[in-house]
Structure formats: C-alpha cells, structure tokens
Scaffold this active site. Sequence first.
Site, PDB file in Angstrom:
ATOM      1  N   GLU A 137      50.679  47.640  87.851  1.00 17.83           N
ATOM      2  CA  GLU A 137      51.285  47.609  86.524  1.00 17.83           C
ATOM      3  C   GLU A 137      52.766  47.984  86.573  1.00 17.83           C
ATOM      4  OE1 GLU A 137      50.727  49.635  82.088  1.00 17.83           O
ATOM      5  OE2 GLU A 137      49.835  50.586  83.842  1.00 17.83           O
ATOM      6  N   GLU A 234      46.594  51.053  74.144  1.00 18.03           N
ATOM      7  CA  GLU A 234      47.100  52.199  74.889  1.00 18.03           C
ATOM      8  C   GLU A 234      48.340  52.728  74.167  1.00 18.03           C
ATOM      9  OE1 GLU A 234      47.774  53.392  79.561  1.00 18.03           O
ATOM     10  OE2 GLU A 234      48.862  51.676  78.776  1.00 18.03           O
TER      11      GLU A 234
END
Length: 252
Positions: A137, A234
């Site tokens: 990520e 998130e």
Amino acid sequence: MPRFSANLGFLWTELALPDAIRAAAAAGFDAVECHWPYQFDPGAVRAALDDTGLTMLGLNTVRGAAGENGLAALPGREAEARQAIGQALDYARQIGCGAVHVMAGFAHGPLAESVFAANLGFACDLAEQQGATILIEPLNRHDAPGYFLSNADHAAAIIERLGRDNLRLMFDCYHLQIMQGDLTRLLGRMAAITGHIQFAGVPDRGPPDRGEVNYRHIFDHLDSMGWEMPLGAEYKPGGPTGPTLGWMKSLR
C-alpha cells in the site's frame, strides 16, 4: 450497490476486537478488516467472525519498534521482517483472513528496493501455501513522510517486476488522492492489479461524506467497472463511531 468493510483499526477502537466485529455486524457492514490484531486471541476473533458471518478481509504486519512503520524495505532487518510476515500469515490462517498487508517502512533507494522485493517474494511463497494474498500500500507523504511506497505507479512496477499472482495493490483512495489525484482514471489504470480498495474523507481522513472526494461518483465508477469486493471504510470517526455512519445510507 457497493458493499462495505469496517476497518477496526479506526472504527470502534474502544472495544476489544471481537466486540468490535460484533458492533460492525450490528451496524450493517458486510465485512471487517483490521491493523494489528495480535494482542487478541485468534480463537476469540474467529468465534466473533463465525457468530456474525463476517469475513476478516485483511490485517497488517507489525510496524516494528516505536516510531517505525514497517520492516520489509529496511536493509539489515530481513530476519525481523520475515518473522513479522510469518506471524501475520499464521494469524490470518487461524481466523480465516485472506490477505496480509506487508508494511514497507521508512526507507529509500536501490538497496531498499531490492530488500523489499526479496521480502515480498518470501511473503508470496509463504502465502501461497494457504491461498492468501499479499498486499502493498502506498502511503501519502504528509501522514507518513519517508515511507518507502508513496504512489500507485511505484507499487505497480514492483508487482510487475515480481510477477506473482498473489501480490496485489491496496488502493487507498485517501492516500492516493493526496499523492496523485485523478482517482477515476487511476482506479481504471490499476484495476488489474488491485486486491483491495479503502476510502476516507480527504484531507482530514474523516467520514467519507465530507471533504474533496465525491465518493458517490467513485462508488458508481467502481460499480461500472464490475468491482464486487467490499470497500474498506478506513476513516477516523473523531469520537464514537455510530453517529458517523450516516454515509452508509447516503452513499449507497
């Protein structure tokens, strides 16, 4: 219609992980994901998942020592990085989680690139044994200055170089809007290598129904692309999670 996963690294953090899973189910989430679940007994976490019928989509390798943000791209820390990868995959196996995000850490340069690639190869080999996916990520330079990965194209180059079927991009709309923008086209370019998508309001990482990104458009675009996996919420609720969940209805 989009489906949503609650990231329990930010949502319901006042609860123990098994209780947070149950809270997410009660709120109508379709799945859950987390950051670092290792303080909780995997048996209790698996029981909560079984009770609710939710799947844990992903978890992270440990950050390392205080102030660190992952180990996998740090020269000289290979043994620790691989121990962290093994720990994460073992925990994932015990709770029926299909993906592990291997955190790169603060590093740069050709040596870090080589170390990261070697550790990812190790991770993919280990993950293949249990049918799991390895995620990488990019993190934005404002929240994580000096993090090894900061844009999707760098991650894509690593994935292409390694050529592993179980190595995928974690596309976090919050981070990539800050670093690259043009999310609609970027999602299209990265679709073939993307394993999971996350979202939050930009620029404050708050609830997704505020800020500069029109997530109704993003979710419609993903639907038109045929994306079917739950999208990871998130974001930082800035207080109790429940009162911030109005977006689940308005953005559907």
